[in-house]
Design an enzyme around this catalytic site. Structure first.
Site, mmCIF file in Angstrom:
data_model
loop_
_atom_site.group_PDB
_atom_site.id
_atom_site.type_symbol
_atom_site.label_atom_id
_atom_site.label_comp_id
_atom_site.label_asym_id
_atom_site.label_seq_id
_atom_site.Cartn_x
_atom_site.Cartn_y
_atom_site.Cartn_z
ATOM 1 N N LYS A 173 0.843 -1.197 0.000
ATOM 2 C CA LYS A 173 0.000 0.000 0.000
ATOM 3 C C LYS A 173 0.881 1.250 0.000
ATOM 4 O O LYS A 173 1.634 1.477 0.941
ATOM 5 C CB LYS A 173 -0.927 -0.012 1.211
ATOM 6 N N THR A 204 -8.801 9.483 8.048
ATOM 7 C CA THR A 204 -8.492 8.221 7.376
ATOM 8 C C THR A 204 -8.265 7.074 8.360
ATOM 9 O O THR A 204 -7.670 6.060 8.009
ATOM 10 C CB THR A 204 -7.249 8.384 6.493
ATOM 11 N N GLY A 206 -8.584 3.794 10.172
ATOM 12 C CA GLY A 206 -9.202 2.520 9.826
ATOM 13 C C GLY A 206 -9.062 2.074 8.391
ATOM 14 O O GLY A 206 -9.638 1.056 7.998
ATOM 15 N N THR A 207 -8.272 2.804 7.597
ATOM 16 C CA THR A 207 -8.161 2.444 6.176
ATOM 17 C C THR A 207 -7.583 1.041 5.976
ATOM 18 O O THR A 207 -8.074 0.279 5.139
ATOM 19 C CB THR A 207 -7.300 3.460 5.412
ATOM 20 N N GLY A 208 -6.536 0.704 6.720
ATOM 21 C CA GLY A 208 -5.898 -0.596 6.529
ATOM 22 C C GLY A 208 -6.814 -1.745 6.902
ATOM 23 O O GLY A 208 -6.918 -2.743 6.173
ATOM 24 N N CYS A 209 -7.490 -1.625 8.047
ATOM 25 C CA CYS A 209 -8.434 -2.656 8.486
ATOM 26 C C CYS A 209 -9.555 -2.806 7.465
ATOM 27 O O CYS A 209 -9.964 -3.917 7.111
ATOM 28 C CB CYS A 209 -9.032 -2.275 9.838
#
Length: 263
Positions: A173, A204, A206-209
């Site tokens: 990412k 932003t 929580g984007t990875g989860c």
């Protein structure tokens, strides 16, 4: 039948990341979300004020309770905190006939550590080898491999370094770079470059989860990895664009943006 997706991750009391983000994502994408809680955090828009991991036996019992009765079509991992938890979850996933999306969570959006340094070796040697897709951000790539990415051209080097630990696919990412939000998905042979406009929105959390859960949801529906990742990227891009202020710090992405847009 609605596909079943299991998240194995920590709880975010602020609701923007972790188990809470995972279940919201799964609901939005039309799968049945289930959870194995690995840790409880005291967390808000300003950061992580405390974290308490659950005993390995509690994590194992939750996992077996769900998988043995209900069954799963995909598993997603997030915060695992310690080497003992990493190794236990890796063993459980290795014995489950379902694709696994591994988000090797190392630090929170606010820079708070969510993985003990002693657990890194277990992530490399136990967890990544059982991953269908690994989804590290650039900080996690550096933490796991020592490769520091400063440009889009270095994403290939980062991907090769993570693939060396054994996941079938890796999604590097590139959200921490400048310019468009560019990610690289590869299995070491095929390459898929995923681009999206960078939205001027600092909310932003929580984007990875959310991305990892969206990928797992796609896999549970029977999509191939490239299609699942492409659909997940589209969903997360919309969620970032719709992200909103919450508390006094970094707000969350909007997991329900499609409902509000009527899409």
């Amino acid at each position: 039948m609605i596909p079943n997706v299991l998240t194995v991750a920590g709880s975010d009391s602020g609701g923007g990341a972790g188990i809470q983000a995972d279940l919201k994502t799964m609901l939005a994408l039309g799968v049945h979300g289930m959870s194995v809680i690995t840790a409880v955090t005291a967390q808000n828009s300003l950061g992580v004020q405390g974290a308490w991991e659950l005993p390995v036996e509690a994590v194992r019992a939750q996992y077996r309770s769900v998988v043995d009765d209900i069954g799963v079509q995909a598993v997603k991992t997030g915060m695992l905190a310690s080497a003992e938890l990493v190794e236990a979850v890796a063993e459980l996933i290795g014995g489950t006939d379902a694709p696994a999306v591994v988000d090797p969570v190392g630090v929170s959006k606010h820079g708070d550590s969510l993985l003990a340094a002693s657990a890194l070796a277990s992530v490399r040697t136990k967890l990544l080898p059982v991953a269908t897709v690994a989804t590290p951000n650039l900080d996690e790539v550096a933490q796991l491999t020592g490769v520091h990415v400063d440009s889009e051209e270095q994403l290939r080097e980062a991907a090769a370094a993570v693939l060396a630990y054994g996941p079938r696919w890796v999604l590097i990412k590139g959200g921490h770079l400048t310019g468009d939000a560019v990610d690289l998905l590869t299995d070491g042979s095929a390459e898929h470059w995923l681009r999206a406009p960078r939205h001027d929105n600092r909310h932003t959390h929580g984007t990875g989860c959310t991305l990892a859960s969206a990928i797992a949801s796609g896999l549970a529906k029977g999509l191939a990895v490239p299609e699942a990742v492409t659909a997940a990227k589209e969903y997360v891009t919309g969620a970032i664009e719709a992200g909103f202020a919450l508390g006094g710090g970094i707000g969350p992405v909007d997991h329900g943006w499609r409902f509000r847009d009527g899409a």
